[in-house]
Design a protein around this motif. Structure first.
Motif, PDB file in Angstrom:
ATOM      1  N   MET A  64     -53.601 -12.615 -11.929  1.00  0.00           N
ATOM      2  CA  MET A  64     -53.468 -12.291 -13.351  1.00  0.00           C
ATOM      3  C   MET A  64     -52.223 -11.447 -13.580  1.00  0.00           C
ATOM      4  SD  MET A  64     -54.490 -12.324 -16.508  1.00  0.00           S
ATOM      5  CE  MET A  64     -56.230 -12.699 -16.746  1.00  0.00           C
ATOM      6  N   GLN A  65     -51.950 -10.524 -12.672  1.00  0.00           N
ATOM      7  CA  GLN A  65     -50.762  -9.681 -12.825  1.00  0.00           C
ATOM      8  C   GLN A  65     -49.493 -10.532 -12.766  1.00  0.00           C
ATOM      9  OE1 GLN A  65     -50.630  -6.338 -10.185  1.00  0.00           O
ATOM     10  NE2 GLN A  65     -48.737  -5.528 -11.039  1.00  0.00           N
ATOM     11  N   ASP A  66     -49.471 -11.516 -11.854  1.00  0.00           N
ATOM     12  CA  ASP A  66     -48.324 -12.427 -11.787  1.00  0.00           C
ATOM     13  C   ASP A  66     -48.124 -13.150 -13.117  1.00  0.00           C
ATOM     14  OD1 ASP A  66     -47.963 -11.799  -9.094  1.00  0.00           O
ATOM     15  OD2 ASP A  66     -49.179 -13.489  -8.402  1.00  0.00           O
ATOM     16  N   THR A  67     -49.223 -13.646 -13.683  1.00  0.00           N
ATOM     17  CA  THR A  67     -49.147 -14.392 -14.939  1.00  0.00           C
ATOM     18  C   THR A  67     -48.648 -13.516 -16.070  1.00  0.00           C
ATOM     19  OG1 THR A  67     -50.886 -15.941 -14.302  1.00  0.00           O
ATOM     20  CG2 THR A  67     -50.522 -15.644 -16.653  1.00  0.00           C
ATOM     21  N   LEU A  68     -49.190 -12.300 -16.164  1.00  0.00           N
ATOM     22  CA  LEU A  68     -48.757 -11.399 -17.231  1.00  0.00           C
ATOM     23  C   LEU A  68     -47.300 -10.995 -17.062  1.00  0.00           C
ATOM     24  CD1 LEU A  68     -51.918  -9.129 -17.635  1.00  0.00           C
ATOM     25  CD2 LEU A  68     -51.192 -11.056 -19.050  1.00  0.00           C
ATOM     26  N   GLN A  69     -46.858 -10.801 -15.839  1.00  0.00           N
ATOM     27  CA  GLN A  69     -45.449 -10.460 -15.607  1.00  0.00           C
ATOM     28  C   GLN A  69     -44.531 -11.609 -16.007  1.00  0.00           C
ATOM     29  OE1 GLN A  69     -45.499  -9.200 -11.489  1.00  0.00           O
ATOM     30  NE2 GLN A  69     -45.719  -7.045 -12.046  1.00  0.00           N
ATOM     31  N   ARG A  70     -44.955 -12.852 -15.736  1.00  0.00           N
ATOM     32  CA  ARG A  70     -44.148 -14.001 -16.165  1.00  0.00           C
ATOM     33  C   ARG A  70     -44.038 -14.066 -17.683  1.00  0.00           C
ATOM     34  NH1 ARG A  70     -45.700 -19.049 -15.704  1.00  0.00           N
ATOM     35  NH2 ARG A  70     -47.850 -18.696 -15.070  1.00  0.00           N
ATOM     36  N   LEU A  71     -45.081 -13.558 -18.359  1.00  0.00           N
ATOM     37  CA  LEU A  71     -45.085 -13.569 -19.819  1.00  0.00           C
ATOM     38  C   LEU A  71     -44.429 -12.331 -20.418  1.00  0.00           C
ATOM     39  CD1 LEU A  71     -48.701 -14.945 -20.377  1.00  0.00           C
ATOM     40  CD2 LEU A  71     -46.557 -16.169 -20.770  1.00  0.00           C
ATOM     41  N   GLY A  72     -43.915 -11.467 -19.554  1.00  0.00           N
ATOM     42  CA  GLY A  72     -43.159 -10.324 -20.055  1.00  0.00           C
ATOM     43  C   GLY A  72     -43.879  -9.007 -20.042  1.00  0.00           C
ATOM     44  N   VAL A  73     -45.106  -8.965 -19.481  1.00  0.00           N
ATOM     45  CA  VAL A  73     -45.810  -7.687 -19.344  1.00  0.00           C
ATOM     46  C   VAL A  73     -45.435  -7.130 -17.989  1.00  0.00           C
ATOM     47  CG1 VAL A  73     -48.050  -6.530 -19.343  1.00  0.00           C
ATOM     48  CG2 VAL A  73     -47.691  -8.552 -20.769  1.00  0.00           C
ATOM     49  N   SER A  74     -44.518  -6.150 -17.973  1.00  0.00           N
ATOM     50  CA  SER A  74     -43.911  -5.724 -16.714  1.00  0.00           C
ATOM     51  C   SER A  74     -44.874  -4.986 -15.796  1.00  0.00           C
ATOM     52  CB  SER A  74     -42.696  -4.820 -16.993  1.00  0.00           C
ATOM     53  OG  SER A  74     -43.093  -3.689 -17.749  1.00  0.00           O
ATOM     54  N   SER A  75     -45.813  -4.239 -16.357  1.00  0.00           N
ATOM     55  CA  SER A  75     -46.723  -3.471 -15.518  1.00  0.00           C
ATOM     56  C   SER A  75     -48.063  -3.324 -16.211  1.00  0.00           C
ATOM     57  CB  SER A  75     -46.134  -2.087 -15.222  1.00  0.00           C
ATOM     58  OG  SER A  75     -46.939  -1.404 -14.292  1.00  0.00           O
ATOM     59  N   PRO A  76     -48.865  -4.378 -16.195  1.00  0.00           N
ATOM     60  CA  PRO A  76     -50.116  -4.345 -16.958  1.00  0.00           C
ATOM     61  C   PRO A  76     -51.053  -3.226 -16.542  1.00  0.00           C
ATOM     62  CG  PRO A  76     -50.121  -6.141 -15.378  1.00  0.00           C
ATOM     63  CD  PRO A  76     -48.738  -5.584 -15.393  1.00  0.00           C
ATOM     64  N   LYS A  77     -51.550  -2.501 -17.555  1.00  0.00           N
ATOM     65  CA  LYS A  77     -52.592  -1.492 -17.376  1.00  0.00           C
ATOM     66  C   LYS A  77     -52.192  -0.346 -16.457  1.00  0.00           C
ATOM     67  CE  LYS A  77     -56.528  -4.357 -18.468  1.00  0.00           C
ATOM     68  NZ  LYS A  77     -57.847  -4.775 -18.104  1.00  0.00           N
ATOM     69  N   MET A  78     -50.885  -0.085 -16.321  1.00  0.00           N
ATOM     70  CA  MET A  78     -50.493   1.007 -15.446  1.00  0.00           C
ATOM     71  C   MET A  78     -50.916   2.357 -16.001  1.00  0.00           C
ATOM     72  SD  MET A  78     -49.397   0.026 -12.635  1.00  0.00           S
ATOM     73  CE  MET A  78     -48.698   1.538 -12.010  1.00  0.00           C
ATOM     74  N   GLY A  79     -51.056   2.450 -17.334  1.00  0.00           N
ATOM     75  CA  GLY A  79     -51.508   3.698 -17.927  1.00  0.00           C
ATOM     76  C   GLY A  79     -52.882   4.083 -17.402  1.00  0.00           C
ATOM     77  N   ALA A  80     -53.793   3.136 -17.402  1.00  0.00           N
ATOM     78  CA  ALA A  80     -55.134   3.409 -16.900  1.00  0.00           C
ATOM     79  C   ALA A  80     -55.100   3.750 -15.421  1.00  0.00           C
ATOM     80  CB  ALA A  80     -56.032   2.200 -17.140  1.00  0.00           C
ATOM     81  N   SER A  81     -54.230   3.054 -14.643  1.00  0.00           N
ATOM     82  CA  SER A  81     -54.159   3.308 -13.212  1.00  0.00           C
ATOM     83  C   SER A  81     -53.602   4.685 -12.925  1.00  0.00           C
ATOM     84  CB  SER A  81     -53.292   2.245 -12.544  1.00  0.00           C
ATOM     85  OG  SER A  81     -53.839   0.970 -12.741  1.00  0.00           O
ATOM     86  N   ALA A  82     -52.561   5.068 -13.671  1.00  0.00           N
ATOM     87  CA  ALA A  82     -51.959   6.379 -13.468  1.00  0.00           C
ATOM     88  C   ALA A  82     -52.979   7.473 -13.775  1.00  0.00           C
ATOM     89  CB  ALA A  82     -50.726   6.531 -14.351  1.00  0.00           C
ATOM     90  N   ASN A  83     -53.724   7.287 -14.839  1.00  0.00           N
ATOM     91  CA  ASN A  83     -54.752   8.269 -15.195  1.00  0.00           C
ATOM     92  C   ASN A  83     -55.826   8.331 -14.112  1.00  0.00           C
ATOM     93  OD1 ASN A  83     -56.186  10.069 -17.089  1.00  0.00           O
ATOM     94  ND2 ASN A  83     -57.670   8.397 -17.169  1.00  0.00           N
TER      95      ASN A  83
END
Length: 360
Positions: free
Chosen positions: A272-291
């Motif tokens: 899913m991360q690969d797919t979102l990155q191909r669509l221009g989402v450079s770092s999906p949900k990193m906010g939640a991960s950082a928190n």
């Protein structure tokens, strides 16, 4: 004898679901019919899916529409047997239409993690998805299971992407008739069907008596028609002939990611991360991960839903992430509420190991 109405509905429709999953549902219904009971957690552990089926997760202009758990046109019956989990084709259709109409949404991703379900409502939604091609990119992300009715829907997208450890297929339809007449007899129940004189076939498939030859032939006809619609829809969606689907798409079997691409049942392998990155989402949900990392560093644990997101971002399949978190519930030491629960040393060590994969 309980659940007779649901047992009748269960026996009265064709199913596009993994046989092993349908067998679990059937066994569960029979257990309930005999008066058995499970807690909500036990239901979820056996056949449920705890994620919210009606929640879209837009990210940077991408609408992520979940196709999770058992699929049904309306979830009323399946809520009784799956603890509220699953996907309603009616609700999913509404989410899809809203995403198509939303000018801020540039692409739509269906997140598939489903064993399939009933056939009602599936062909209509499949047609709606196929007819919307060209309006916006539509991608079916198999993350990590897309069986039967789920694949019916996935095949209508512009592209099917399968996570490396995922699997899909199980093209086919079948029906189950369970003769419960002897069970009723043991319970001291002897039902009598009273039909109007012109409705000679009314209730011919009722499971309170053995199935007649004519009734079996009728059910076989219905199953054949439903499977033909399934095959034709997959052929149209994958832009191949119906003969190709019949001969090369598994005849009811499931396949892993590489075999799916080889057979033309999917287009590429990716998370899913690969797919979102191909669509221009450079770092999906990193906010939640950082928190989440910040809270773990402080010796605290974030909400369980965030832990699941972290594990999925790290590349763990949905089912594995959910199972890990579910098992982790027993390892949480809590006095002060879900936002500040501390971890036991073993649980913290395990989760820290997973989180270290995200230390980019």
């Amino acid at each position: 004898m309980h659940y007779l109405r649901i047992l009748a509905a269960f026996a009265g429709q064709p199913w596009a679901m993994q046989p092993e999953k349908l067998e679990i549902v059937s066994s569960f219904l029979m257990f309930k019919a005999r008066g058995g009971s499970f807690t909500a957690d036990e239901v979820q552990a056996r056949i449920g899916d705890s994620r919210n089926p009606d929640r879209a997760e837009p990210q940077a202009g991408i609408a992520i529409l979940p196709v999770h758990g058992v699929i049904s046109q309306r979830m009323a019956m399946m809520q009784d047997v799956s603890g509220g989990g699953g996907t309603s084709t009616e609700a999913l259709s509404q989410l899809f239409r809203a995403a198509l109409a939303d000018e801020s949404v540039k692409a739509i991703v269906f997140s598939h993690d489903s064993p399939g379900g009933g056939t009602y409502g599936v062909d209509e939604l499949a047609t709606e998805i196929r007819n919307a091609r060209g309006v916006k990119p539509i991608i079916a992300q198999v993350d990590s299971l897309s069986a039967s009715a789920s694949y019916y829907l996935a095949s209508q997208a512009d592209e099917i992407v399968v996570t490396p450890g995922g699997e899909a297929g199980s093209i086919g339809v079948y029906s189950v008739h369970e003769d419960i007449s002897r069970l009723l007899e043991k319970e001291g129940v002897k039902p009598t069907l009273i039909r109007a004189q012109h409705g000679i076939y009314k209730a011919e498939t009722a499971n309170i008596s053995p199935l007649s030859t004519d009734a079996r032939d009728y059910l076989q006809q219905r199953v054949n028609l439903a499977e033909e619609a399934f095959i034709n829809a997959v052929a149209a969606g994958r832009r191949v002939s119906a003969a190709t689907v019949r001969d090369n798409f598994g005849k009811g079997r499931m396949f892993g990611a590489q075999e799916l691409v080889k057979r033309g049942m999917a287009d590429r392998i990716g998370t899913m991360q690969d797919t979102l990155q191909r669509l221009g989402v450079s770092s999906p949900k990193m906010g939640a991960s950082a928190n989440s990392r910040r809270m773990f560093a402080a010796g605290e644990t974030p909400p369980l839903s965030q832990i699941e997101d972290v594990l999925r971002e790290a590349g763990f399949p949905n089912a594995l992430a959910t199972a890990f978190v579910s098992r982790g519930k027993g390892a949480l030491q809590s006095d002060s509420g879900p936002e500040t629960r501390t971890l036991s040393p073993d649980a913290k060590a395990s989760l820290d190991q997973f989180l270290s994969r995200l230390g980019k």
